[in-house]
Write a protein that holds these residues in place. Structure first.
Motif, PDB file in Angstrom:
ATOM      1  N   UNK A 115       0.778  -1.051   0.161  1.00  0.00           N
ATOM      2  CA  UNK A 115      -0.282   0.190   0.014  1.00  0.00           C
ATOM      3  C   UNK A 115       1.131   1.184   0.025  1.00  0.00           C
ATOM      4  N   UNK A 116       1.831   1.162  -0.548  1.00  0.00           N
ATOM      5  CA  UNK A 116       2.960   2.330  -0.990  1.00  0.00           C
ATOM      6  C   UNK A 116       3.825   2.417   0.414  1.00  0.00           C
ATOM      7  N   UNK A 117       3.557   1.613   1.329  1.00  0.00           N
ATOM      8  CA  UNK A 117       4.767   1.876   2.517  1.00  0.00           C
ATOM      9  C   UNK A 117       5.650   0.446   2.432  1.00  0.00           C
TER      10      UNK A 117
END
Length: 138
Positions: A115-117
């Motif tokens: 999730x982009x992390x």
């Protein structure tokens, strides 16, 4: 904004011209070869793509890079099939391999992206946290 409208109009015109002019321009030899195995439609569409490509090269508001245009067309074809498919040229493929290797020098951890992390999965075998008095890696 005007340039974008002109570009869309140019591409639409090229597409329309390809639909009408494509069958007239195709050589008889290509037509005969394409009809073997029922592939006439495929070759007509490839001819249409070539016509649109040439029209964009000739009339786009700025000069285009042929390699970029073809790679973007291939990528568009693949992403149109499903959102998880895409085309990677040789450089992008090498970059992706480096990014997805899952380890970064000096950190001693395995990571993933979610999730982009960045998420730490586990320490890499035979690594240990720095002891007292040691400086962090830079």
């Amino acid at each position: 904004m005007k340039g974008r409208v002109r570009t869309v109009a140019t591409v639409a015109g090229a597409f329309a011209a390809g639909i009408f002019l494509g069958p007239m321009v195709t050589s008889p030899m290509v037509k005969a070869w394409a009809q073997d195995g029922g592939r006439a439609e495929t070759y007509r569409l490839l001819n249409l793509f070539g016509d649109v490509f040439e029209r964009v090269r000739a009339e786009y508001v700025e000069p285009i890079n042929d390699r970029d245009a073809v790679e973007n067309a291939i990528n568009g074809m693949l992403t149109g099939l499903d959102p998880h498919s895409s085309y990677l040229n040789q450089r992008s493929y090498r970059d992706m391999q480096v990014q997805t290797r899952g380890e970064f020098g000096g950190l001693g951890i395995e990571v993933t992206q979610e999730n982009g992390y960045i998420k730490v999965i586990s320490p890499i075998d035979e690594t240990r946290p720095p002891g007292p008095g040691s400086r962090p890696a830079t």
